[in-house]
Enzyme design. Structure first.
Site, short mmCIF file in Angstrom:
data_model
loop_
_atom_site.label_atom_id
_atom_site.label_comp_id
_atom_site.label_asym_id
_atom_site.label_seq_id
_atom_site.Cartn_x
_atom_site.Cartn_y
_atom_site.Cartn_z
N TYR A 19 0.82 -1.23 0.00
CA TYR A 19 0.00 0.00 0.00
C TYR A 19 0.85 1.27 0.00
O TYR A 19 0.46 2.26 0.61
CB TYR A 19 -0.89 0.07 1.25
CG TYR A 19 -1.81 -1.09 1.47
CD1 TYR A 19 -2.75 -1.46 0.51
CD2 TYR A 19 -1.75 -1.83 2.65
CE1 TYR A 19 -3.60 -2.53 0.72
CE2 TYR A 19 -2.61 -2.90 2.86
CZ TYR A 19 -3.52 -3.24 1.88
OH TYR A 19 -4.37 -4.29 2.10
N TYR A 147 -14.80 -4.48 2.82
CA TYR A 147 -13.42 -4.85 2.51
C TYR A 147 -13.22 -6.28 3.00
O TYR A 147 -13.49 -6.59 4.16
CB TYR A 147 -12.41 -3.91 3.19
CG TYR A 147 -10.99 -4.34 2.93
CD1 TYR A 147 -10.39 -4.09 1.70
CD2 TYR A 147 -10.27 -5.06 3.89
CE1 TYR A 147 -9.09 -4.53 1.43
CE2 TYR A 147 -8.97 -5.50 3.62
CZ TYR A 147 -8.39 -5.23 2.40
OH TYR A 147 -7.12 -5.67 2.13
N ASP A 253 -17.41 -12.37 7.74
CA ASP A 253 -15.96 -12.13 7.70
C ASP A 253 -15.59 -11.44 9.02
O ASP A 253 -15.76 -10.24 9.19
CB ASP A 253 -15.63 -11.25 6.48
CG ASP A 253 -14.16 -10.84 6.45
OD1 ASP A 253 -13.43 -11.14 7.41
OD2 ASP A 253 -13.76 -10.20 5.46
N LYS A 282 -6.04 -12.49 11.67
CA LYS A 282 -5.51 -11.37 12.46
C LYS A 282 -5.24 -11.76 13.93
O LYS A 282 -4.19 -12.32 14.20
CB LYS A 282 -6.46 -10.17 12.37
CG LYS A 282 -6.41 -9.52 10.96
CD LYS A 282 -6.94 -8.14 10.98
CE LYS A 282 -7.03 -7.50 9.60
NZ LYS A 282 -5.79 -6.90 9.13
C1 LIG Z 1 -12.62 -7.75 7.33
C2 LIG Z 1 -11.33 -8.16 6.68
N1 LIG Z 1 -11.30 -9.25 5.91
C3 LIG Z 1 -10.16 -9.67 5.33
C4 LIG Z 1 -8.98 -8.98 5.49
C5 LIG Z 1 -7.73 -9.45 4.83
O1 LIG Z 1 -6.83 -9.96 5.76
P1 LIG Z 1 -5.28 -10.13 5.38
O2 LIG Z 1 -4.72 -8.75 5.33
O3 LIG Z 1 -4.71 -10.94 6.49
O4 LIG Z 1 -5.23 -10.83 4.07
C6 LIG Z 1 -8.97 -7.83 6.29
C7 LIG Z 1 -7.73 -7.06 6.46
O5 LIG Z 1 -7.72 -5.95 6.94
C8 LIG Z 1 -10.18 -7.40 6.90
O6 LIG Z 1 -10.23 -6.29 7.66
#
Ligand SMILES: Cc1ncc(COP(=O)(O)O)c(C=O)c1O
Length: 442
Positions: A19, A147, A253, A282
């Site tokens: 990024y 996202y 998610d 995470k």
């Molecule tokens: C809600 C959500 N899903 C998926 C992801 C993607 O995770 P990663 O960065 O470990 O690929 C993120 C990352 O910020 C997220 O906030």
């Protein structure tokens, strides 16, 4: 031996950061150590990690119990392939997760980051219907401001933003419906006068696509990268109700929201709902190692059981269920018990709410919102959005004060590791208030 002060120069000579517009970005921070809520640079600066190192850290950096679990596991088994083999940390973690996940989520599929957890969920939902002979179930419904990650599959349900725009032609189409962004209500209502009317958009989408929707994917209670948008729990309950009514799958998610970030172990608990698939990563390992889980129900799992081997779920990664990651994840979950982690998050939310009221009064602040260990400030500035120049300006201003924050453009947020003390929270809010007042007076 190279001198440590060469780190930034050496980095810039060889590394391409995520990024990051490498032409204009400030040099990366040379971090040499982490302890608790602090990161230390090679020139001795101490920075409070106000974004939990991209939302992963919960118990603090370099926690003795997590360090010990990692070392103990490394001395036994660092890694083994996960097809045709298994190991104690993976099984014990799966057992622990199924005992705390929302009801019905009894099958654990491992991968290695948030995006892969989402990819797995999308592919599982898709193949579930194919395996059941429902070949018309090919549509996905996602929300505005969503996202879900950066791989091609995970990007597809995400809102089209600067992050995904260059790849538009590469993504699969999804149908996009309103999210409950109360401050900028998509249908122009005020929260006090609405009955979650924005949910009507999802209902219309499901009704007009009966029999063709594979799944609805959401980030329950908190849309993170899309602007730290906090939901009314009724919207989440409504998504579950509609998925049941129109007989489709619900994917939650919880890559960001899982493991206490919203004040409950899982955000779905705010509306007492169980999704059909949940994505976790995470904070799963307390912020130590890349590991992810997609958990699902027995009935989805059973749709893949067949004498025909081609109905198996053909997805995997070299580091699937890495034993080091699983061992640290287990140790992290134990800390929730021994350190009263969820109580700590709830206390954080109370303190955030109390401190936010002063900040609401600052002119540049349009909205303040909080949930669990997350406080967000939506600023009313010229351009708005991710490329608003206020973001980098605030980043620099906070850095000078020893606070690491990375605003999402005009959305400033504070999401520290849960072990932050009351005094440290007060200090961070003082910095936020002072910097925003400076913005006002400029
Ligand atoms: C809600 C959500 N899903 C998926 C992801 C993607 O995770 P990663 O960065 O470990 O690929 C993120 C990352 O910020 C997220 O906030």
């Amino acid at each position: 031996m190279r001198k440590p002060e060469d780190l930034t120069t050496r980095d810039l000579a060889t590394i391409w950061h995520p990024y990051t517009q490498m032409k204009v970005a400030p040099a990366p921070l040379p971090i040499v150590r982490g302890e608790g809520v602090y990161l230390y640079t090679d020139d001795g600066r101490r920075l409070l990690d106000g974004i939990s190192s991209w939302w992963v850290n919960i118990h603090g950096h370099s926690h003795p119990a997590l360090n010990a679990a990692l070392a103990a596991q490394a001395a036994k088994l660092e890694h083994v392939l996960f097809a045709g083999a298994t190991h104690e940390p993976a099984v014990a973690l799966a057992e622990h997760l199924t005992s705390i996940l929302p009801r019905g989520l009894t099958r654990i599929f491992y991968s290695d980051n948030g995006s892969t957890a989402v990819e797995v969920a999308l592919k599982m939902a898709w193949q579930y219907w194919q395996n059941r002979g429902q070949h018309a179930r090919r549509d996905f419904i996602a929300l505005h401001n969503a996202y879900h990650g950066d791989t091609v599959g995970a990007m597809s349900p995400g809102e089209t933003t600067a992050f995904s725009k260059p790849f538009e032609g590469l993504l699969f189409p999804v149908h996009r419906v309103h999210s409950p962004y109360c401050y900028r209500c998509p249908i122009g209502l005020k929260r006090s006068e609405c009955s979650i009317d924005c949910l009507g958009d999802l209902e219309r989408a499901l009704a007009s696509r009966a029999g063709s929707v594979a799944a609805v994917i959401i980030e329950p209670m908190l849309q993170g990268a899309g602007g730290m948008i906090v939901w009314p729990a009724e919207f989440l309950a409504g998504v579950r109700r509609l998925c049941d009514r129109y007989d489709t799958l619900m994917i939650a998610d919880e890559v960001l929201t899982g493991f206490g970030r919203t004040g409950r172990m899982f955000a779905c608990e705010h509306a007492s709902v169980s999704p059909d698939l949940i994505c976790l990563s995470k904070a799963l390992t307390g912020g130590y190692l890349p590991l992810a889980v997609t958990a699902t129900t027995e009935s989805i799992y059973e749709a893949f059981l067949d004498d025909d081997r081609s109905k198996a779920f053909f997805h995997g990664h070299s580091y699937t269920a890495n034993p080091l990651g699983c061992a640290v994840a287990l140790a992290s979950l134990n800390l929730f018990r021994t350190e009263g982690t969820l109580d700590r998050v709830r206390a954080l939310e109370r303190q955030f709410r109390a401190r936010m009221e002063d900040i609401r009064a600052i002119k540049v602040v349009g909205d303040v919102r909080a949930i669990g260990g997350v406080a967000a400030f939506e600023l009313i500035t010229g351009k708005g959005g991710y490329f608003d120049s206020i973001g980098p300006r605030l980043y620099e201003a906070f850095l000078k004060r020893g606070l690491l924050l990375r605003p999402l453009g005009s959305i400033l947020y504070f999401m520290p590791p849960f072990v932050i003390t009351e005094q440290e929270v007060d200090w961070a809010f003082d910095q936020i208030a002072e910097v925003l007042r400076e913005v006002d007076s400029a």
